[in-house]
Design an enzyme around this catalytic site. Sequence first.
Site, mmCIF file in Angstrom:
data_model
loop_
_atom_site.group_PDB
_atom_site.id
_atom_site.type_symbol
_atom_site.label_atom_id
_atom_site.label_comp_id
_atom_site.label_asym_id
_atom_site.label_seq_id
_atom_site.Cartn_x
_atom_site.Cartn_y
_atom_site.Cartn_z
ATOM 1 N N GLY A 71 8.769 1.555 4.513
ATOM 2 C CA GLY A 71 8.679 2.163 5.804
ATOM 3 C C GLY A 71 8.297 1.424 6.878
ATOM 4 O O GLY A 71 8.616 1.179 8.055
ATOM 5 N N THR A 72 7.238 0.782 6.363
ATOM 6 C CA THR A 72 6.177 0.089 7.305
ATOM 7 C C THR A 72 6.977 -1.290 7.829
ATOM 8 O O THR A 72 7.153 -1.525 9.124
ATOM 9 C CB THR A 72 5.014 -0.440 6.924
ATOM 10 O OG1 THR A 72 4.133 0.712 6.324
ATOM 11 C CG2 THR A 72 4.017 -1.464 7.782
ATOM 12 N N ASN A 150 4.451 13.120 9.197
ATOM 13 C CA ASN A 150 3.691 13.097 7.905
ATOM 14 C C ASN A 150 2.693 14.027 7.779
ATOM 15 O O ASN A 150 2.488 14.380 6.789
ATOM 16 C CB ASN A 150 3.622 11.401 7.692
ATOM 17 C CG ASN A 150 2.868 10.976 8.517
ATOM 18 O OD1 ASN A 150 3.369 10.877 9.616
ATOM 19 N ND2 ASN A 150 1.640 10.473 8.337
ATOM 20 N N GLN A 178 9.786 10.491 6.474
ATOM 21 C CA GLN A 178 9.453 11.823 5.902
ATOM 22 C C GLN A 178 10.535 12.784 5.922
ATOM 23 O O GLN A 178 10.514 13.575 5.183
ATOM 24 C CB GLN A 178 8.238 12.500 6.627
ATOM 25 C CG GLN A 178 6.946 11.736 6.500
ATOM 26 C CD GLN A 178 6.468 11.982 4.941
ATOM 27 O OE1 GLN A 178 6.865 12.824 4.071
ATOM 28 N NE2 GLN A 178 5.533 10.806 4.703
ATOM 29 N N SER A 198 12.315 5.162 3.563
ATOM 30 C CA SER A 198 11.330 4.156 2.470
ATOM 31 C C SER A 198 11.849 5.109 0.981
ATOM 32 O O SER A 198 12.031 6.322 1.055
ATOM 33 C CB SER A 198 9.969 4.700 2.869
ATOM 34 O OG SER A 198 8.922 4.193 1.793
ATOM 35 N N HIS A 200 9.716 5.530 -1.705
ATOM 36 C CA HIS A 200 8.760 6.342 -2.458
ATOM 37 C C HIS A 200 8.705 7.602 -2.004
ATOM 38 O O HIS A 200 7.791 8.310 -2.702
ATOM 39 C CB HIS A 200 7.608 5.386 -2.901
ATOM 40 C CG HIS A 200 6.631 5.162 -1.580
ATOM 41 N ND1 HIS A 200 5.524 6.077 -1.449
ATOM 42 C CD2 HIS A 200 6.690 4.483 -0.377
ATOM 43 C CE1 HIS A 200 5.009 5.573 -0.330
ATOM 44 N NE2 HIS A 200 5.739 4.631 0.244
ATOM 45 N N THR A 236 14.308 -13.546 -1.341
ATOM 46 C CA THR A 236 15.098 -13.002 -2.553
ATOM 47 C C THR A 236 14.852 -11.386 -2.874
ATOM 48 O O THR A 236 13.582 -10.857 -2.441
ATOM 49 C CB THR A 236 14.441 -13.732 -3.757
ATOM 50 O OG1 THR A 236 14.477 -15.220 -3.612
ATOM 51 C CG2 THR A 236 15.043 -13.308 -5.198
ATOM 52 N N CYS A 324 -11.633 7.595 8.094
ATOM 53 C CA CYS A 324 -13.162 7.399 8.065
ATOM 54 C C CYS A 324 -13.315 6.378 9.266
ATOM 55 O O CYS A 324 -12.807 5.316 9.215
ATOM 56 C CB CYS A 324 -13.726 7.112 7.015
ATOM 57 S SG CYS A 324 -15.598 7.503 6.727
HETATM 58 N N1 PLP Z 1 6.601 6.440 8.540
HETATM 59 C C1 PLP Z 1 5.901 7.424 7.977
HETATM 60 C C2 PLP Z 1 6.359 8.739 8.994
HETATM 61 C C3 PLP Z 1 5.335 7.789 7.102
HETATM 62 O O1 PLP Z 1 4.863 8.826 6.597
HETATM 63 C C4 PLP Z 1 5.030 6.680 6.150
HETATM 64 C C5 PLP Z 1 4.152 6.652 4.895
HETATM 65 O O2 PLP Z 1 3.303 7.445 4.935
HETATM 66 C C6 PLP Z 1 5.517 5.309 6.622
HETATM 67 C C7 PLP Z 1 6.099 5.162 7.926
HETATM 68 C C8 PLP Z 1 5.365 3.981 5.899
HETATM 69 O O3 PLP Z 1 6.115 3.726 4.811
HETATM 70 P P1 PLP Z 1 6.002 3.038 3.802
HETATM 71 O O4 PLP Z 1 4.741 3.394 2.869
HETATM 72 O O5 PLP Z 1 7.170 2.724 2.867
HETATM 73 O O6 PLP Z 1 5.389 1.724 4.276
#
Ligand code: PLP
Length: 384
Positions: A71-72, A150, A178, A198, A200, A236, A324
């Site tokens: 996702g990032t 999230n 999410q 994403s 996971h 790859t 934190c």
């Molecule tokens: N965007 C949202 C709304 C998320 O909740 C998350 C992960 O917590 C991400 C992006 C990032 O995804 P990833 O963990 O696959 O990089």
Amino acid sequence: MDCIYLDNNATTRPAPEVVAAMLPLLTDSYGNPSSLHAFGQSAQHAIEQAREQVANLIHALPREIVFTSGGTESDNLAILGTLAAYPTKKHIVTTAVEHSAVINTTERLEKQGYRVTYIGVDQQGRLDLDAFANALTDDTALASVMFANNETGVIFPIDKVAQIAAQRGVPLHVDAVQALGKLPIDVRTMPIALMSLSAHKIHGPKGVGALYIKRGARLRSMTIGGHQERDIRPGTENVAGIVGFGAAADLARHESPETQRRITALRDQLESGILERFDYSHVNGDRENRLGNTTNIGFESLEAEAILIALSEAGIAASSGAACSSGSLEPSHVLKAMKINERIAHGAVRLSLSRYTTQFEVSETLARIPSILERLAALSSALS
Ligand code: PLP
């Protein structure tokens, strides 16, 4: 003591079917998909099958799916890739409650001279649609709005957001990380350019995700290398991860609506059980428009960190949005944007369920929580 996992918005347990689908790619079928021999071709075939599975989950065309590392990366690529495709435009519109993969990207872009408008939310975490519409200008290269939050699970009216952006001719990126697998998503009915996904979060493996790129949407690649993923995301491929994502997408697509109803019923039971027992607890976020698996509960005058440690000692895995910073636990940017009372925001804990959460686990959590919280409350009143 059995451990109870209530942190599914952080990550989910890989489904056994996902692990089984991935194993051959980690053992015998180890070819590089770019190779012309049989090893390579079978890996390439496995990727194309996974692309179809992921595309089907959101009703996209397979060629509109580009695999990434999660996702990032999808969020980064969507934002930076669109800006590179519209070099004369210097304005971005997003919201104050996005994931850090979006917010930290736009904050860096501000330092590089871009103008960013952060649309606010009300106390329930609901988006100010009028402010969104008014923020879009001829100079806006991109709008980036999440589907579901999230931390609170609050769902934004993405259909309306997409209509507004389309009317103004501004490409829209939607972070659906999410929402995927929890809400029906049909990109055919939404005029959006890009969507981040994403694996996971839907019982797939970590380190793999996808960017949906609508046919015709303008985007430049951010990675430079070979020709994989149509030159948009060279390197790859993570073949086993991609195959796992495909398998997880298939499971999510075939999940019965009954499963989502069961998860929501368990969440409601957990939430009301806590609210009934502790009159100093409050739900953060719009209870009408929320993911069915998520509850964010603020315990007035308690510290989230202390609650999470005590829960963990009692075998319950949960999370808080707090980060934190400089030695003190700051409420998350999401709760701050919602202007949640500090005494509640500091004690905010997120509980998030999945298809694997059982009735027994919810009952056990409700049985274990009272002594934990009563102990912390006594400690906190003794200290104050
Ligand atoms: N965007 C949202 C709304 C998320 O909740 C998350 C992960 O917590 C991400 C992006 C990032 O995804 P990833 O963990 O696959 O990089």
